[in-house]
Design a protein around this motif. Structure first.
Motif, PDB file in Angstrom:
ATOM      1  N   ILE A 188      -6.914  10.674   5.321  1.00 29.56           N
ATOM      2  CA  ILE A 188      -6.402   9.880   4.207  1.00 29.56           C
ATOM      3  C   ILE A 188      -7.573   9.163   3.536  1.00 29.56           C
TER       4      ILE A 188
ATOM      5  N   ALA B 192      -9.200   6.269   1.533  1.00 29.89           N
ATOM      6  CA  ALA B 192      -8.894   4.844   1.360  1.00 29.89           C
ATOM      7  C   ALA B 192     -10.177   4.128   0.948  1.00 29.89           C
TER       8      ALA B 192
ATOM      9  N   ALA C  44      -4.514   6.327   0.019  1.00 33.14           N
ATOM     10  CA  ALA C  44      -3.767   5.090   0.266  1.00 33.14           C
ATOM     11  C   ALA C  44      -4.370   3.978  -0.578  1.00 33.14           C
TER      12      ALA C  44
ATOM     13  N   LEU D  22      -4.356  13.102   0.643  1.00 38.45           N
ATOM     14  CA  LEU D  22      -3.561  11.878   0.572  1.00 38.45           C
ATOM     15  C   LEU D  22      -4.496  10.710   0.271  1.00 38.45           C
TER      16      LEU D  22
ATOM     17  N   ASN E  48      -5.865  -0.617   6.088  1.00 39.45           N
ATOM     18  CA  ASN E  48      -6.490   0.492   6.823  1.00 39.45           C
ATOM     19  C   ASN E  48      -6.153   0.430   8.310  1.00 39.45           C
TER      20      ASN E  48
ATOM     21  N   THR F 148       0.866  -1.172   0.000  1.00 40.54           N
ATOM     22  CA  THR F 148       0.000   0.000   0.000  1.00 40.54           C
ATOM     23  C   THR F 148       0.904   1.224   0.000  1.00 40.54           C
TER      24      THR F 148
ATOM     25  N   TRP G 156       5.422   7.516   9.140  1.00 42.76           N
ATOM     26  CA  TRP G 156       4.228   7.428   9.992  1.00 42.76           C
ATOM     27  C   TRP G 156       4.033   8.659  10.866  1.00 42.76           C
TER      28      TRP G 156
ATOM     29  N   LEU H 245       1.129   5.556   0.007  1.00 45.03           N
ATOM     30  CA  LEU H 245       0.422   6.792   0.312  1.00 45.03           C
ATOM     31  C   LEU H 245       0.808   7.784  -0.781  1.00 45.03           C
TER      32      LEU H 245
ATOM     33  N   LEU I 270      -3.107   2.397   9.029  1.00 45.41           N
ATOM     34  CA  LEU I 270      -3.337   3.844   9.011  1.00 45.41           C
ATOM     35  C   LEU I 270      -4.006   4.290  10.310  1.00 45.41           C
TER      36      LEU I 270
ATOM     37  N   VAL J  62       1.653  11.275   9.413  1.00 43.47           N
ATOM     38  CA  VAL J  62       0.255  11.009   9.013  1.00 43.47           C
ATOM     39  C   VAL J  62      -0.726  11.236  10.160  1.00 43.47           C
TER      40      VAL J  62
ATOM     41  N   LYS K  17       4.485   8.723  -1.194  1.00 39.72           N
ATOM     42  CA  LYS K  17       5.187   9.246  -0.012  1.00 39.72           C
ATOM     43  C   LYS K  17       5.967   8.129   0.684  1.00 39.72           C
TER      44      LYS K  17
ATOM     45  N   ALA L 142      -4.157   8.226  11.792  1.00 37.03           N
ATOM     46  CA  ALA L 142      -4.719   8.923  10.629  1.00 37.03           C
ATOM     47  C   ALA L 142      -6.245   8.836  10.676  1.00 37.03           C
TER      48      ALA L 142
END
Lengths: 549, 216
Positions: A166, A168, A207, A205, A175, A145, A158, A147, A178, A161, A229, A183
């Motif tokens: 974000i 998704a 993901a 952003l 997830n 995954t 990390w 970003l 995140l 974030v 990222k 996030a």
């Protein structure tokens, strides 16, 4: 020769044969397996899939129709990395590929129902799927995954974030990563909408799988504006065959996969289709190692990758919950799904969410009351300086949408304290208390002003006047207390782990979205109704004290 | 401000103003729907009986529904393919924000409507006219509340502001940007409230004059 001596002789023979096979090259082993299967074809038709494939001269392969760079089907032509992998391994088996269109929903079903022999369809290998199909090892690809965001945005890991929103997709296993790094998620049903939301700046952003974004990064305009990222949650991709009747086919494909890694076939195909090839470069090194380049390399744990462990620990009461869901479905015909009660991570998030929501409500009510009294007293004072300052603060707070006030409070709190859930909760309590307290304080101040103008209150001290003002503005104070309680879910916007955040996080990696949001709505309506009841009691007390005075 | 300018997107101002029109659009839709539903509820409540009790209960429930939660509920609890008589039910982001504000606006309109109907019945049409400034006040509250759309990706002014703030290098720059946002929302809001207060004062004066004229 006695049976015991025969058994001993057999064991000795096997012991001698095993290391020899381990030292054998995958190429020799593949020749042996294919020769055996072809021989079986010449004698009797067998239920074994490899025998059938070789007898028929074709292999039925499930591939996707639209997954740019990996498998597309346009104007009758199939193209992409996976399509070429299918062609290459068919050639290695000496048969023709017979393609069938599959998608994420049916790629396992079609294999299990023997409507295709093999699926090569962007399928991540996880522990849940291990029980449904037999994955070919080594894996032919690995995704992660990533970003993706605007190039100008500085997000490197990390730490960057936390408290960011974000975008998704629902049900994406990554997830949980995140969420665990603080996030906020904005969820969508389909990955296809993410690039569009990045362009329209709905999402800062996004993901998603790197294989999904690969096609977009092939577009120079997209690549100029956005950049990956960082990546996380690596998932090995596997071809898969049915679990029964496919032992020899699976073994042959394991060997072909080894050979393709060792000889750089996968790598060349990936480069041809501009697919990210870092994983394949590493794998080529692995499968050229002496300990891996053997007939049994595909079972050597030092060479192959483990399946992604996606099993979530169940709660101790998951079974009764599942039984209850089944009973509701059978009795009422309602699809009640309670994901927050079935897995340990979801249950933990849920408990934290409920506790935080209640803490936020109590905190927001207390802060509103305190700020109302302080600002009310200041606005009711005879000092023009104090009065003016309090009035300016009230007007400013009234002019700021609550979401913006929360963000400002959060930004200031982060300048003073390290970022954490407690900081977010504290900032939310102060923001909600100030906004509602300023309005209630204005009502108290105005009540003080009207009381001062009344002849009946002449000679009363400031404290007595303030007490009467509280009674007179009771209904206004109560209205803003209720407003503060209703505003607490907005704290999720700055990362407070309250119930809305918790349930959004839970639904991002589990099913039951509809039930979950119904429960959320009911919870908050009941809590606000309880606050209304409590505040009404408070108002009556204030009004009684006002009447008595 | 001179430090802030180099970091500002050249399109920021136009995007922010476009975003503010979205805030006003959301508020207008929420108020229109709230007026339709709220007046119906007010009429039922004044009528009394079972309909009045039901209306009072609905108003109570709507008052207790937090806007932010209703917004997420509308976005997530309605299946994407749901439809009613062939019309799609799943709302867009903007409509989800507008619809989430309807419980508040309808409950507010119902309360103000009940008061207005009672004033009318008491023979005070001017008193009933206070309904208009009250509704105007609700409109400005709705404009402020529509900022919640930033949480679900609606491209309104707060979302534009927060996106720009993410690109600001220092806290000071971000705070200046936020102050611009507060001023941008505050000026129309405070102007609106000042107009409402002026209208209310005027109405009160007219009512006092009428009372004096009718008093023997």
């Amino acid at each position: 020769m006695s049976p015991r001596q025969i058994a001993c002789a057999l064991i000795c023979l096997l012991a001698a044969a095993l290391p020899a096979r381990a030292q054998e090259t995958p190429d020799a082993e593949l020749r042996r397996v294919l020769d055996e299967a072809r021989a079986a074809c010449a004698t009797t038709p067998a239920p074994d899939r490899l025998v059938r494939i070789l007898c028929d001269g074709k292999i039925r392969i499930g591939v996707r129709d639209y997954y740019p760079l990996f498998a597309t089907h346009e104007n009758g032509t199939r193209q992409g990395f996976e399509v070429d992998v299918a062609h290459a391994l068919s050639a290695k088996l000496g048969v023709e590929p017979d393609f069938t269109r599959v998608n994420a929903a049916n790629r396992i079903v079609l294999v299990a129902e023997d409507r295709i022999d093999l699926t090569i369809a962007t399928m991540g290998h996880n522990t849940q799927r291990d029980g449904q199909v037999r994955f070919i090892r080594p894996h032919y690809y690995q995704s992660e995954t990533i970003l993706v965001g605007p190039r100008a945005l500085k997000v490197a890991g990390w730490a960057d974030v936390r408290e960011r929103t974000i975008c998704a997709t629902v049900g994406n296993g990554s997830n949980t990563d995140l969420v665990s790094h603080g996030a906020r998620l904005m969820l969508f049903d389909e990955a296809g909408v993410l690039p569009e939301h990045l362009r329209s700046e709905t999402c800062t952003l996004a993901a998603q799988d790197d294989s999904f974004f690969a096609a977009y990064f092939a577009d120079p305009a997209f690549a100029a504006a956005y950049a990956p990222k960082f990546g996380f949650a690596q998932v090995p991709w596997g071809m898969a065959v049915a679990r029964s009747g496919s032992d020899r086919l699976a073994h042959a494909l394991d060997l072909i996969s080894q050979i393709f890694h060792r000889d750089g076939v996968f790598l060349d195909l990936a480069r041809r289709h501009k697919v990210v090839s870092a994983f394949l470069e590493r794998q080529q090194g692995v499968w050229n190692r002496a300990d891996c380049n053997t007939a049994t390399g595909a079972t050597n744990t030092a060479c192959i990758l483990p399946a992604l462990d996606t099993e979530l620990e169940a709660t101790s009461f998951a079974r009764p919950v599942a039984a209850f869901e089944k009973w509701v479905k059978g009795t009422l015909g309602v699809d009640l799904v309670l994901p927050m009660l079935k897995t340990a991570p979801a249950w933990s998030l849920f408990k934290t969410g409920v506790a935080t929501s209640l803490l936020l409500i109590v905190g927001a009510l207390s802060a509103t009351l305190v700020f109302a009294m302080v600002l009310g007293a200041v606005q009711g004072s005879r000092s023009w300086v104090l009065h003016g300052a309090a009035r300016a603060l009230t007007v400013t707070l009234q002019s700021s949408p609550i979401v913006l006030t929360l963000v400002i409070a959060s930004a200031l709190s982060h300048a003073l304290f390290p970022a954490s859930a407690a900081t977010a909760i504290g900032a939310a309590i102060v923001a909600l208390g100030l906004t509602n307290g300023a309005n209630a304080g204005q009502a108290i101040g105005e009540a003080m002003a009207t009381l001062r103008a009344e002849p009946a209150t002449r000679g009363l001290g400031e404290a007595a006047l303030f007490s009467r003002a509280l009674g007179r503005s009771g209904s206004q104070i109560v209205a803003f207390l209720v407003n503060a309680a209703k505003g607490t879910p907005t704290a999720s916007f700055i990362g407070a782990p309250e119930l809305l955040t918790a349930l959004t996080d839970i639904t991002s990696f589990s099913s039951g979205r509809i039930t979950t949001y119904w429960l959320l709505l009911i919870f908050y309506i009941l809590v606000v109704m309880a606050v209304v009841w409590f505040c009404d009691r408070l108002r009556l007390r204030l009004e009684r004290s006002h009447a008595a005075a | 401000m001179t430090r802030l300018l180099p970091h500002l997107d050249p399109d920021f101002l136009s995007q922010f103003l476009t975003g503010m029109t979205v805030n006003f659009e959301i508020a207008a839709v929420a108020l229109a729907l709230g007026l339709a539903l709220g007046l119906l509820l007010a009429w039922a409540r004044v009528g009394g009986g079972a309909a009045g009790v039901a209306a009072a209960s609905i108003i109570g429930l709507m008052r207790a529904a937090p806007t932010f939660v209703v917004m997420f509920f509308l976005l997530n609890a309605i299946p994407r393919n749901a439809n009613l008589f062939g019309l799609p039910l799943a709302p867009s982001g903007m409509m989800a924000v507008a619809a989430s504000l309807v419980p508040y606006s309808a409950a507010y309109v119902a309360d103000a409507g009940v008061a207005a109907i009672r004033q009318l019945r008491a023979g005070s049409p001017l008193g009933a006219l206070l309904f208009l400034p009250n509704v105007t006040r609700a409109f400005f509250v709705l404009v402020m509340s529509s900022g919640a759309g930033a949480a679900i990706g609606v491209n309104e002014a707060i979302a534009v502001l927060l996106r720009q703030a993410e690109l600001m290098p220092t806290l000071g720059d971000r705070l200046i940007l936020f102050a611009i946002g507060v001023a941008a929302f505050g000026i129309p809001l405070q102007t609106g409230f000042a107009l409402i207060r002026a209208l209310q004062r005027r109405l009160s004066r007219v009512m006092m004059r009428q009372q004096e004229e009718t008093t023997p």
